[in-house]
Design a protein around this motif. Structure first.
Motif, short mmCIF file in Angstrom:
data_model
loop_
_atom_site.label_atom_id
_atom_site.label_comp_id
_atom_site.label_asym_id
_atom_site.label_seq_id
_atom_site.Cartn_x
_atom_site.Cartn_y
_atom_site.Cartn_z
N THR A 30 0.72 -1.11 0.07
CA THR A 30 0.06 0.05 -0.13
C THR A 30 0.93 1.24 -0.06
N CYS A 44 -5.14 -7.74 3.78
CA CYS A 44 -6.60 -7.85 3.18
C CYS A 44 -6.84 -9.19 2.39
N GLN A 52 -7.43 -0.08 -5.11
CA GLN A 52 -8.43 0.19 -4.42
C GLN A 52 -7.79 1.48 -3.56
N CYS A 54 -8.26 3.35 0.01
CA CYS A 54 -8.49 2.95 1.18
C CYS A 54 -8.14 3.75 2.43
N LYS A 55 -8.58 3.52 3.66
CA LYS A 55 -8.18 4.13 4.77
C LYS A 55 -7.31 3.40 5.61
N LEU A 70 -5.74 -2.22 7.90
CA LEU A 70 -6.67 -1.58 6.97
C LEU A 70 -7.80 -1.25 7.83
N GLU A 72 -10.84 0.97 6.38
CA GLU A 72 -11.89 0.65 5.43
C GLU A 72 -11.36 0.94 3.80
N ILE A 73 -11.98 -0.13 3.04
CA ILE A 73 -11.87 0.06 1.63
C ILE A 73 -12.92 1.10 1.15
#
Length: 122
Positions: A30, A44, A52, A54-55, A70, A72-73
């Motif tokens: 990421t 993930c 994607q 993401c947060k 992770l 949130e996506i």
């Protein structure tokens, strides 16, 4: 879970198109938005080849570890509404809270408008 260190939530891109997986089959590389090209490893289980938004929760001391959590996506790269939301989250524009209408609503003019007929402007 990263509870023993100070962390912050950042917006990033899950790189599902990268062939490399770290720490097993679920470690996805990421990159954070404006993060200086440093890569984080996020667990993930989603199966996709599309990158994607993401947060991600990362340590505040960004030199300490390369593992992130992770949160949130948000959605796929290329979707305009998702990219707009990601940028708004990054720059702390969301969530928007507007003031109540009573605090900014127009005030009725209580004077008689005919009083201004004879006023000289020039």
């Amino acid at each position: 879970m990263m509870t023993d260190r100070a962390t912050e939530v950042c917006v990033g891109i899950l790189r599902f198109d990268d062939r490399n997986r770290y720490g097993g089959e679920h470690g996805v590389p990421t990159t954070l938005l404006f993060g200086g090209k440093k890569r984080w490893i996020v667990e993930c289980k989603k199966r996709t080849k599309l990158n994607q938004w993401c947060k991600v929760r990362v340590p505040i001391d960004k030199d300490a570890s390369h593992k992130g959590e992770l949160v949130e996506i948000l959605g796929p790269i290329g979707d305009r509404s998702i990219e707009l939301k990601a940028l708004q989250l990054h720059f702390s524009i969301l969530p928007c809270r507007y003031p109540k209408k009573e605090s900014w609503d127009l005030i009725e003019n209580k004077k008689d408008e005919r009083e201004l007929v004879h006023a000289r402007v020039f």
